[in-house]
Design an enzyme around this catalytic site. Structure first.
Site, mmCIF file in Angstrom:
data_model
loop_
_atom_site.group_PDB
_atom_site.id
_atom_site.type_symbol
_atom_site.label_atom_id
_atom_site.label_comp_id
_atom_site.label_asym_id
_atom_site.label_seq_id
_atom_site.Cartn_x
_atom_site.Cartn_y
_atom_site.Cartn_z
ATOM 1 N N GLY A 12 1.224 -1.330 0.513
ATOM 2 C CA GLY A 12 0.497 -0.063 -0.113
ATOM 3 C C GLY A 12 1.260 1.073 0.011
ATOM 4 N N HIS A 13 0.281 2.457 0.532
ATOM 5 C CA HIS A 13 1.077 3.376 0.319
ATOM 6 C C HIS A 13 2.229 3.739 1.162
ATOM 7 C CE1 HIS A 13 -1.515 5.728 -2.324
ATOM 8 N NE2 HIS A 13 -2.868 5.179 -1.105
ATOM 9 N N GLY A 15 4.403 0.980 2.695
ATOM 10 C CA GLY A 15 5.114 0.035 1.596
ATOM 11 C C GLY A 15 5.809 0.072 0.851
ATOM 12 N N ASN A 96 -6.346 -6.250 12.779
ATOM 13 C CA ASN A 96 -4.741 -5.775 12.528
ATOM 14 C C ASN A 96 -3.363 -7.208 13.356
ATOM 15 O OD1 ASN A 96 -4.948 -4.255 10.499
ATOM 16 N ND2 ASN A 96 -3.661 -2.371 11.392
ATOM 17 N N VAL A 119 5.413 -1.687 11.545
ATOM 18 C CA VAL A 119 4.918 -0.479 11.302
ATOM 19 C C VAL A 119 3.112 -0.329 11.109
ATOM 20 C CG1 VAL A 119 4.077 1.659 9.875
ATOM 21 C CG2 VAL A 119 6.051 0.237 9.573
ATOM 22 N N ASP A 149 7.167 10.093 15.831
ATOM 23 C CA ASP A 149 6.119 11.447 16.555
ATOM 24 C C ASP A 149 6.431 12.284 16.731
ATOM 25 O OD1 ASP A 149 3.794 9.471 16.781
ATOM 26 O OD2 ASP A 149 5.113 8.418 18.305
ATOM 27 N N ARG A 152 7.716 14.750 13.838
ATOM 28 C CA ARG A 152 6.075 15.917 13.859
ATOM 29 C C ARG A 152 6.373 16.907 14.491
ATOM 30 N NH1 ARG A 152 2.007 11.135 13.062
ATOM 31 N NH2 ARG A 152 2.105 10.898 10.776
HETATM 32 C C1 LMR Z 1 0.835 7.658 11.532
HETATM 33 O O1 LMR Z 1 1.093 8.231 13.422
HETATM 34 O O2 LMR Z 1 0.234 8.437 10.880
HETATM 35 C C2 LMR Z 1 0.186 6.148 11.317
HETATM 36 O O3 LMR Z 1 0.138 5.452 13.082
HETATM 37 C C3 LMR Z 1 -1.034 5.546 11.357
HETATM 38 C C4 LMR Z 1 -2.144 6.585 11.484
HETATM 39 O O4 LMR Z 1 -3.271 6.126 11.661
HETATM 40 O O5 LMR Z 1 -2.142 7.888 12.357
#
Ligand code: LMR
Length: 308
Positions: A12-13, A15, A96, A119, A149, A152
């Site tokens: 998917g996106h 991977g 999952n 992941v 995290d 971000r």
């Molecule tokens: C993320 O933090 O981007 C991933 O864990 C995907 C999600 O569902 O937020």
């Protein structure tokens, strides 16, 4: 000399973008595997046809057959469902867990000496499942959490101060869920403690935005979740193993007494090198930070308890 072999499970996106970063960084040859017929083959071929333009020499194969993954040095598990707006990562647990279990069985059958990087969400629980199913040593199985995290959080800080993203360093601890713990006190900008540069109110807002960073993107995309930053983050972890970088990264690692926790995966700073998780680093936490970390780890434990 043998090239590294990297298998990415799930085309998917996330991977496919992992494969993209791995090729761009020439980390090795890449196998992209998925249950969907044609998708991994098509994406792998497309990515390999970018090689003459971009100048990388990775061989990229798409497949539905685990035999093609044999002898992998690193396996990245991205297979599974992504959440939709309004869902938490924990809502993916039942969907999952079984996927991660069966993927792991196939992986270790063909690559008994691999490092497994997870992941799939909820990632700390998925990593626990992969670890227990694989029978591998704990240094060989770990999950994506704090690199993403913290990336971000680092992004928001760099934009706030209009400085280079590279100059902001930080850790985010605990589970990769809504109560993750961005470590403001261990966040530096060019070596300067961030608290000297940004007001508490602004930092609190950035902590909250980092905690909800995944959901912010899910809400924009409507279908699917973030993939550029997650895949860049996990491939940085892979690169640290393959190049024996020994970088200190926050990852979801198996705890064996560190932070007073055992038999659980949660985000902690660790040295990542040629032996995977070479050691977990115990930060000196104050009471408030420790109780936030414990709360976050308890959420991971609660989810593990729900597994059948
Ligand atoms: C993320 O933090 O981007 C991933 O864990 C995907 C999600 O569902 O937020």
């Amino acid at each position: 000399m043998k090239r590294n072999k990297i298998t990415i499970v799930g085309a998917g996106h996330v991977g496919a973008t992992c494969a993209h970063w791995a090729a761009a960084k020439e980390l090795g040859d890449i196998v992209l595997i998925d249950v969907a017929e044609g998708i991994p083959q098509g994406k792998a071929l497309d990515l390999m046809q970018a090689a003459p333009v971009e100048g990388y020499d990775s061989i990229i194969v798409g497949t539905n057959n685990y035999e093609d993954t044999a002898g992998s040095d690193i396996v990245v598990i991205t297979a599974g469902m992504a959440r939709k707006p309004g869902m938490s990562r924990d809502d993916l647990l039942n969907m999952n867990a079984g996927i991660v279990r069966s993927v792991t069985e196939q992986i270790v059958r063909y690559s008994p000496d691999a490092y497994i990087l997870v992941v799939t969400n909820p990632v700390d629980v998925s990593t626990y499942i992969a670890y227990k199913t694989s029978g591998l040593a704990p240094n060989r199985v770990f999950g994506l959490s704090g690199v993403l995290d913290a990336a971000r959080f680092r992004t928001f800080i760099a934009r706030e101060l209009n400085v280079s993203f590279e100059d902001v360093t930080s850790f985010v601890l605990g589970g990769h869920g809504d109560d993750m713990v961005p470590m403001v006190r261990y966040t530096y900008v060019g070596g300067i403690p961030v608290e000297k540069l940004i007001s508490k109110d602004r930092l609190d807002a950035m902590v909250e935005r980092a905690r909800k960073g995944g959901a912010e993107i899910v809400n924009y995309l409507k279908s699917g979740s973030a993939y550029y930053a997650p895949s860049a983050s996990v491939m940085q972890m892979a690169e640290c193993i393959l190049k024996d970088k020994k970088r200190i990264l926050p990852v979801s690692a198996y705890l064996q007494g560190e932070y007073g926790e055992t038999d659980i995966f949660a985000g902690v700073p660790a040295v990542i090198g040629g032996n995977g998780v070479e050691r977990v680093i115990e930060l000196d936490l104050n009471e408030e930070e420790m109780s936030a970390l414990k709360k976050s780890i308890q959420s991971v434990r609660n989810n593990i308890a729900k597994l059948s």
